[in-house]
Design an enzyme around this catalytic site. Sequence first.
Site, PDB file in Angstrom:
ATOM      1  N   ASP A 150       0.900  -1.155   0.023  1.00 34.73           N
ATOM      2  CA  ASP A 150       0.005  -0.063   0.150  1.00 34.73           C
ATOM      3  C   ASP A 150       0.986   1.202   0.048  1.00 34.73           C
ATOM      4  O   ASP A 150       1.984   1.169   0.231  1.00 34.73           O
ATOM      5  CB  ASP A 150      -0.804   0.183   1.271  1.00 34.73           C
ATOM      6  N   ASP A 174       1.902   4.366   2.079  1.00 40.14           N
ATOM      7  CA  ASP A 174       1.763   4.683   3.489  1.00 40.14           C
ATOM      8  C   ASP A 174       0.768   6.089   3.305  1.00 40.14           C
ATOM      9  O   ASP A 174       0.792   6.674   2.518  1.00 40.14           O
ATOM     10  CB  ASP A 174       3.174   5.212   4.154  1.00 40.14           C
TER      11      ASP A 174
END
Length: 279
Positions: A204, A206
């Site tokens: 992902d 951050d």
Amino acid sequence: MLGIIGGTGLYKLEGLVEERRVAEPTPFGNPSSPITIGKLGATQVAFLARHGLHHEYLPSEINYRANLFALKAAGATELLSVSAVGSLQREYPPGSLVLPNQFIDLTKGIRAPSFFGNGLVGHIATGQPTCARLESRVLAASDDVEIFSKKTYACVEGPRLGTAAETRMLTTLGGNIVGMTNLPEAFLAREAQLCYASLCIVTDYDSGAAEDGAATEVDAILAEYARSINKVQTILRALTAAEPAPAACACRTSLRAAVLTPDERLTAEQRAMMKVLRA
Ligand SMILES: [Zn+2]
């Protein structure tokens, strides 16, 4: 022998022909999981699940010293770590694979950082904390899977994911990816004279690193990770398809000038520990 530390989602190795399991305590306590030893392709492999076989240890709760000591005592000479990370920059979207060769330690002193202490003083050099030789083998095994190499991993304590302000701070410090488990693992590997490389899966952006600034939800993180783990299994099969030619490596002599306390001042237990670290 190649040690492999599996992170989130990697609790066993596809194709590993198991020969034996080691589940003995170390001088530092129990490792996160038993060590499975066997043949993967043409390579002798020792596998350990970093978070436990059922993912029961938080990054701060992992007994890094026991894990590294147990792998070294089992005969590992090099170590490939697999773990999940967040991306701090748009260049590394979810699903990317990253091989960091630098670390920034932002852990908070909860984790025991060293095998040394209690009358045994040592200082290892960590200017180049990973093994370039092992990294080049991983890159060669990746075939058409893109790997971003020579990046910087910022290690935070967790378990929560970062705030948007923290993401900005880590980027300003020079971090490319952020994770919670590669330290003190990499430094303990150096103290144990193990070649160490870290293959990270970006799950992902951050918080705040995505274009829209939105934080990624945890279920989206896990779905992306499951897809990427297949890529890692493929790389591991290619990496182990042939037994690597024996090669001298500076990692394997990292303790040569590191320990300042004379051997005769050490306890019998410390001498036994150093014998394993120096092997
Ligand atoms: Zn090395």
